[in-house]
Design an enzyme around this catalytic site. Structure first.
Site, mmCIF file in Angstrom:
data_model
loop_
_atom_site.group_PDB
_atom_site.id
_atom_site.type_symbol
_atom_site.label_atom_id
_atom_site.label_comp_id
_atom_site.label_asym_id
_atom_site.label_seq_id
_atom_site.Cartn_x
_atom_site.Cartn_y
_atom_site.Cartn_z
ATOM 1 N N HIS A 51 0.839 -1.206 0.000
ATOM 2 C CA HIS A 51 0.000 0.000 0.000
ATOM 3 C C HIS A 51 0.876 1.259 0.000
ATOM 4 O O HIS A 51 0.533 2.256 -0.627
ATOM 5 C CB HIS A 51 -0.933 0.004 1.218
ATOM 6 C CG HIS A 51 -1.960 -1.090 1.176
ATOM 7 N ND1 HIS A 51 -3.308 -0.848 1.110
ATOM 8 C CD2 HIS A 51 -1.830 -2.442 1.154
ATOM 9 C CE1 HIS A 51 -3.970 -1.996 1.066
ATOM 10 N NE2 HIS A 51 -3.085 -2.986 1.100
ATOM 11 N N ASP A 85 -5.888 5.586 2.291
ATOM 12 C CA ASP A 85 -6.107 4.172 2.000
ATOM 13 C C ASP A 85 -7.495 3.716 2.454
ATOM 14 O O ASP A 85 -8.039 4.231 3.437
ATOM 15 C CB ASP A 85 -5.036 3.357 2.734
ATOM 16 C CG ASP A 85 -4.896 1.966 2.171
ATOM 17 O OD1 ASP A 85 -3.943 1.743 1.417
ATOM 18 O OD2 ASP A 85 -5.754 1.100 2.475
#
Ligand code: UDP
Length: 473
Positions: A20, A125
């Site tokens: 990520h 995120d």
């Protein structure tokens, strides 16, 4: 870009896992290259990797504006050992609830920063479901980054809305994904097993937060997933911008080698090894930053690679002291033919070398897209998350992948595959007519990927549209 956009200030907030962080850092670099002031919010231990990765982009006088701002990670309060700030420091899935507790504790320090700096937008995120409300408190638009492509976003949405898996009587009975472009079959075995009610609640809040957000930023390019990109916006009603492949923002050797953690191999040594090999003669084997295979599975991979007769680079997340899995005399026999990298590999640098002709991947979205961008056929070996969807995209839609034969979703340790299946799949992508056809298709996609990020092309233009829209807000 005109000077009226120069003042745009964006906060990037990656989930602390390399799969990520890496694309978000690439994204920040990309925005910074378009005159946006980019600030990456992260925790102290992750900040050190990030600073190394952005190196040049944050150097004074480069004209780019990219900053790293740290917030405290409350490991102890969440019952985690000190220094456990990244998913890759988690040794067992049992620690995940504690990790997510620590993630929840990031909300307050993030809000303090939002209040203090008031950026024009927050790109956070998906695993921070509270981030939409946090940003809304200060009138700041929040954008969601899922870290995956349109194909799996559409598949997830259909599964969530229609729950077709509830209408089959066994885990291996196939069902079609409803309201999804094309006939895509799945089994319950290929789906996450979220028995934990907290996890189910958490995933629900992720969806709700996305629906309330300003929109979604996707690391993909339109030409790769046209049908699914359109479906996502027209049928599921999401506002989405495709600005990838993000990994292509790393132009030179140094930048490609610096992504993520410190490499376990010197990049020049790695390139020298590859330089000694013929074009398309090496298969690269790597299962991302989290997957951890058992010793017997690693042994099976070793036997399969040896039996395939192919040259290979194999990334194994084990140290030199831990060699139980290695067949007797393996490295000696493989000298000159196979290179084992123990730890972190400079993946994008390797994939883009002309000697690499195939990729055995766990189908994490970054790896999938990096394989596409490099133009190599892939052996698909999904383990968890949305990787089974990515496998289907590669094997059934794009037709540049061969499944190794994994049937079952597993959280970190994969389904067991024997060496014969590995040998067969590796040879299918490396030699013969089928391999040649897949390679030709993969090369075409790679050219499309490179074109997409050029000035005026699809990803470049979508990024321009996003920046303009935000500037006029
Ligand atoms: N990666 C790398 N070296 C490694 C392992 C992984 O550079 O030894 C990078 C890879 O290039 C990709 C990311 O880490 O950008 C992994 O993301 P992906 O979505 O493929 O898988 P995940 O780690 O999230 O399962």
């Amino acid at each position: 870009m005109g000077s009226e956009y120069r003042q745009l200030n964006i906060f990037f907030f990656p989930f602390p896992a390399h799969g990520h962080i890496i694309p978000i850092v690439d994204m920040a670099k990309l925005f910074a290259s378009r005159d946006v002031k980019a600030t990456i919010i992260t925790t102290p231990l992750n900040a050190s990797h990030i600073s190394k990765t952005i190196g040049k982009a944050q150097a004074p006088g480069t004209g780019n504006s990219i900053h790293v701002q740290t917030i405290r990670f409350s490991s102890a309060e969440a019952g985690l050992p000190e220094g456990c700030e990244n998913i890759d420091a988690i040794s067992s899935p049992d620690m995940l609830p504690n990790f997510f507790k620590a993630i929840g504790l990031l909300q307050e320090p993030l809000e303090q920063l939002l209040e203090q700096h008031h950026p024009h937008c927050l790109i956070a995120d998906m695993f921070f479901p509270w981030a939409t409300d946090s940003a809304n408190k200060f009138g700041i638009p929040r954008l969601v980054f899922h870290g995956t492509g349109f194909f799996s976003l559409c598949a997830f949405e259909s599964m969530r809305l229609y729950e077709p898996h509830k209408n089959v009587s066994s885990d291996d009975e196939t069902f079609l994904i409803p309201n999804f472009p094309g006939d895509m079959k799945m089994t319950r075995m290929q789906m996450p097993t979220f028995e934990d009610t907290n996890m189910i609640r958490f995933m629900k809040s992720v969806r709700e937060s996305e629906l309330k957000s300003y929109g979604v930023i996707v690391n993909s390019f339109y030409e790769l997933e046209q049908v699914y990109a359109d479906h996502y916006s027209k049928v599921h009603g999401r506002k989405a911008w495709h600005i990838g492949p993000l990994s292509l923002c790393n132009g030179d050797i140094e930048e490609k080698a610096a992504r993520g953690k410190e490499s376990a191999i010197d990049e020049n040594e790695c390139l020298k090894w590859l330089d000694s090999k013929e074009t398309n003669s090496v298969v690269y084997v790597c299962f991302g930053s989290i997957s951890n295979f058992t010793e017997s599975q690693l042994k099976e991979i070793a036997v399969g690679l040896e039996a395939s007769g192919q040259h290979f680079i194999w990334v194994v997340k084990r140290s030199k002291e831990d060699e139980e899995w290695l067949p007797e005399g393996f490295e000696k026999r493989m000298e000159g033919r196979g290179l084992i990298i123990r730890g972190w590999a400079p993946q994008v640098l390797i994939l883009h070398h002309h000697a690499v002709g195939g990729f055995v991947t766990h189908c994490g979205w970054n790896s999938t897209l990096e394989g596409v961008s490099a133009g190599v056929p892939m052996v698909t070996w999904p383990v968890a998350a949305e990787q089974f969807y990515n496998e289907k995209l590669l094997t059934e839609v794009l037709k540049i992948g061969v499944p190794v034969g994994v049937k079952k979703w597993a959280r970190m340790v994969g389904d067991y595959i024997n060496w014969q299946a590995i040998e067969r799949a590796v040879n299918r992508i490396m030699k013969g007519e089928e391999a040649e056809e897949m390679r030709n298709r993969a090369k075409e996609l790679s050219q499309m990927a490179r074109r997409a990020v050029e000035k005026g092309e699809s990803s470049y233009s979508d990024l321009t549209a996003f920046i303009e829209e935000l500037s006029s807000c």
